[in-house]
Write an enzyme that holds these catalytic residues in place. Structure first.
Site, PDB file in Angstrom:
ATOM      1  N   LEU A  10       0.832  -1.204   0.000  1.00  0.00           N
ATOM      2  CA  LEU A  10       0.000   0.000   0.000  1.00  0.00           C
ATOM      3  C   LEU A  10       0.873   1.265   0.000  1.00  0.00           C
ATOM      4  O   LEU A  10       1.766   1.419   0.832  1.00  0.00           O
ATOM      5  CB  LEU A  10      -0.895   0.004   1.253  1.00  0.00           C
ATOM      6  CG  LEU A  10      -1.973   1.097   1.278  1.00  0.00           C
ATOM      7  CD1 LEU A  10      -3.017   0.880   0.199  1.00  0.00           C
ATOM      8  CD2 LEU A  10      -2.616   1.151   2.651  1.00  0.00           C
ATOM      9  N   ASP A  11       0.618   2.172  -0.954  1.00  0.00           N
ATOM     10  CA  ASP A  11       1.361   3.439  -1.073  1.00  0.00           C
ATOM     11  C   ASP A  11       2.850   3.212  -1.284  1.00  0.00           C
ATOM     12  O   ASP A  11       3.660   4.122  -1.060  1.00  0.00           O
ATOM     13  CB  ASP A  11       1.164   4.332   0.177  1.00  0.00           C
ATOM     14  CG  ASP A  11      -0.295   4.629   0.459  1.00  0.00           C
ATOM     15  OD1 ASP A  11      -1.105   4.558  -0.475  1.00  0.00           O
ATOM     16  OD2 ASP A  11      -0.620   4.912   1.613  1.00  0.00           O
ATOM     17  N   GLY A  12       3.215   2.002  -1.739  1.00  0.00           N
ATOM     18  CA  GLY A  12       4.630   1.693  -1.845  1.00  0.00           C
ATOM     19  C   GLY A  12       5.131   1.460  -3.268  1.00  0.00           C
ATOM     20  O   GLY A  12       6.306   1.176  -3.465  1.00  0.00           O
TER      21      GLY A  12
END
Lengths: 299, 299, 299, 299
Positions: free
Chosen positions: A242-244
């Site tokens: 996530l968000d990476g």
């Protein structure tokens, strides 16, 4: 509003029928550029633009994006690709050739915030986004009328805790094989790994913070609480983390102690739509190469 | 302060003894890249970076900058250039090859304001400016001590209305054939056409406005009077037209009604030193090609 | 280089002997501005600049910064402060009045990187930093000659694992009661809570990342690994939480896949010195009010 | 698309029924702030925000913008204004008080380019522009459908060489007394002095260059030919001098040699819509004071 046909005259030679784009990544070694440019010259293609980057001259990765013109391109493409396969093998290339005039098909996923969707629709209508918006998918029905007024199909696929699998099945049904790229334009649902694998490096998300600052939820509230003097937004390819995922583009704007969370959101909406629109246009113009968790953007 | 030796370790392979830069401009036609890259490959050079730009695919100008590595470069340069001359003739190329590790020799001209000079001295000392500052020339004596403390010769050459010719003769005497490039770091005297011809596209000026706004004198006062909300600075090659030469770089900063002329000057000094330093570093790294009144900057 | 006397003419009325700055923070309630401005008017002070901010009109905190002129200020200050204490009590004010022409005394702490120190020295010498640099303190001896050439005392206080307490005692000995503010200009040692308490909201650090992204060590390497497209720097007051104190100023610059860690550092050095210098100048001009973990900056 | 009602919840207390804005400009002298703030306190108004600026402490102009809350404001306004007239006379003030919740009425003039109009419509619809768009006036009929889909009246008033007077009469007929402010959102016709006098400091234009660079026609072509590295846009009040009125806001974006005139226009459209929207929102929030040919913007 009657759906307007985007005016694409402005693209002229950049998207002509004779123009192709070749993207290559491979381990660096002497002679790549010479071999590829000789190959293209022998096949009567004229290089009009070329960008390259080597991660490290001593044994790093090599990336190149070439735009070339070749009369009667479409009819010659198959044999060109077949011939190039031999060159590619020799250099262990990861490569593709795409036709500049062939528009990518996009699906835009959206929840309740409309600013990113509107920016894309508007740029599309103004002829600045060279792509076909095939559909808008939402877990809410709020934007149906708006989207349909542009002549674009709208799929309302609710996502509830107990019907996740069903929703995902529908997502796959409407998109897989039907669109090239999915844009998450403030779509506030987690994407499952299964769905992701169908759109690896072909699903773009806009995160409403200057990543990696403020990962997770409510980034503007986090930013307000930390008292930052600049806020930003980040467009990235979606991965399981996530968000990476690999960052495509970021931008920022100055704020001050006077700005409330509401004001940060208002400023942020503006950055988000700019950043996402830039990332999408680079993606559809084949300007992005992904390597591990980073992007090489030739813009 | 004892003169410090710039630490140049950081440049590593970018300025290695094997690295060269090739700059070419010529009318566009098919096969240029193929021919040049084949030529380099056959001469055992490995292309590590290449940037190109075509003004207009249909019959425009073509510009390319190639960085390549070639072992024992210095000993092979002469024959390489001789061989390439044949290629160059065929394509009517304007070209040059320069050795990356060979530092350009600079003369900095300055009057009474020291901020641009200091920025260059400081970047040089920090090892960020890969060049030799051979001398500082000034129509005033104010900065002699400062400059000499860096171990750099200082020529005080007064310029008065009745001794212009004499001053110019001295300028030529100290610089011509002794330096590659002249930097006008807030040098407030007009350069004569005669002196200019010795340093065509090799003399860089910093103008304290966002050209073409506020040409001529006292640009900050002009900016204040016009009530602009952003001010800037411009680095450009010097031509006979005052403030009219090819622009290399510009940058800006936001101001407001609160900023007095004094404050604009203070903000402006900061922009000026940044913009000039960037322009100089691109110039000494052979990143700039000039065509008519414009620059192509591969950075 | 012979130490130059900063030219402070440029400050003119901003730092005249008649100019004072009043900073107030208190719970908001009706009548604060009326009361304070009436007080100043009755004491024959003329308000020349006033900035205020209320966190939330309904029961939040109120902040105001007033610049006023009062002839013979110095002789009247004591009675002015005595009189104002009554007003302040009524509104539960946290307040202070400072004389604009009275320069703050600074100590600059530095380790091996000199760019932030140099920027401060240079702005000081150019007369842009209205303060006295009383001393430079370092855990290394590298910059002694440089600093002393500006006529500024240099204290080399080594900090080793087994002599931390001794070093700290020396730090306190040279600074406590002798300087108003400590600037950590890339000082790479942890500050102990005990030392901190002497300089609460009077110790400024520059962190080489866009906080809260990349807290901790090697932020440029972290930024490179994450593939961000923009890097930044952050000036903040030092608190016990590492990299967690109130942010004063941040700035950023665009980078790309082409920028190596070395290149990020080079770009970053530039942002760092700008951001730190801005924070210091706002601090010495009494433009910053700290409330909990945030700053209100009236600039 | 069915016209949507802008969601104005977000404005909350900023546009509450109790909030007013007071704008004053007058020659500076001691006691202004004290007098005004005492007046407001005595009338039970609570100052929630105040910004001031003095051009020069010694005998310059003084500008102040005060936001205050006063219960039952609307019923008290008349007597408040009557009382304040005495104060105003004493200090020779140019002043006005406006109710924050009362929306300004706007007319938007447009020709063939729709991006600035669309941005304003969109911000209005998103509730970010606190104003009523009363009408769109155009010398072309192209955008009728679009505008009417937002539920906004559209006046097509052709402007031809021989019917200028007639067109102007119609412009006056539809706007004078009916709207507060006229926005020229890329309206490509000269405004007559007669029409102008009705909307002095109430007519905002967006110029597609970073004024004063590239006044007059085809600024992007001019910018391309000059080879600038940054382009911009400027919002200003319209005066009789073409492109010469008081500048409200400017912004810029970096470009390079790669950008064709077409590309500059595309980038420019983006800057134009941002800059115009900012200027309009500051105007309708009474954040701008005009003095001679400059603006004081309290934002």
């Amino acid at each position: 509003m009657k759906p307007l046909t985007p005016n694409l005259n402005k693209w002229s030679d950049k998207t002509s029928e004779h123009r192709a784009r070749m993207l290559i990544s491979c381990p660096d070694q002497p002679g790549i550029v010479a071999t590829v440019s000789k190959f293209l010259h022998q096949h009567e293609a004229n290089i009009v633009q070329s960008d390259q980057y080597t991660m490290d001259p001593e044994g790093g990765m090599f990336f190149i994006r070439i735009e070339f013109d070749l009369p009667n391109l479409e009819s010659k493409l198959e044999s060109l690709e077949k011939d190039f396969a031999n060159v590619a093998d020799e250099f262990q290339m990861n490569w593709r050739i795409s036709l500049a005039h062939k528009k990518q098909k996009l699906a835009i996923f959206v929840s309740k915030e409309d600013h990113c969707l509107l920016e894309l629709l508007w740029q599309w209508q103004a002829g600045d986004l060279y792509a076909d918006i095939e559909m808008v998918v939402s877990n809410h029905s709020d934007m149906r009328e708006l989207v349909e007024s542009f002549g674009i199909p709208y799929y309302h696929i609710p996502v509830t805790a107990d019907k996740k699998a069903e929703a995902e099945a529908k997502h796959l049904e409407v998109t897989a094989g039907k669109v090239d790229t999915i844009i998450l334009a403030r779509y506030m649902q987690i994407i499952s790994p299964k769905f992701l694998q169908f759109f690896k490096n072909r699903m773009i998300n806009i995160h409403h913070s200057f990543l990696p600052a403020f990962v997770g939820g409510k980034p503007y509230t986090q930013a307000f609480n930390r008292g930052v003097k600049i806020i930003g937004a980040t467009a990235h390819y979606v991965t399981e983390e996530l968000d990476g995922g690999p960052i495509i583009e970021q931008d920022v704007q100055r704020v001050s102690h006077r700005d409330s969370v509401h004001e940060l959101k208002r400023i942020g909406r503006h950055i988000e739509r700019i950043v996402l629109a830039r990332a999408v246009s680079w993606h559809v113009e084949d300007r992005i190469l992904v390597h591990e968790n980073k992007t090489v953007v030739f813009n």
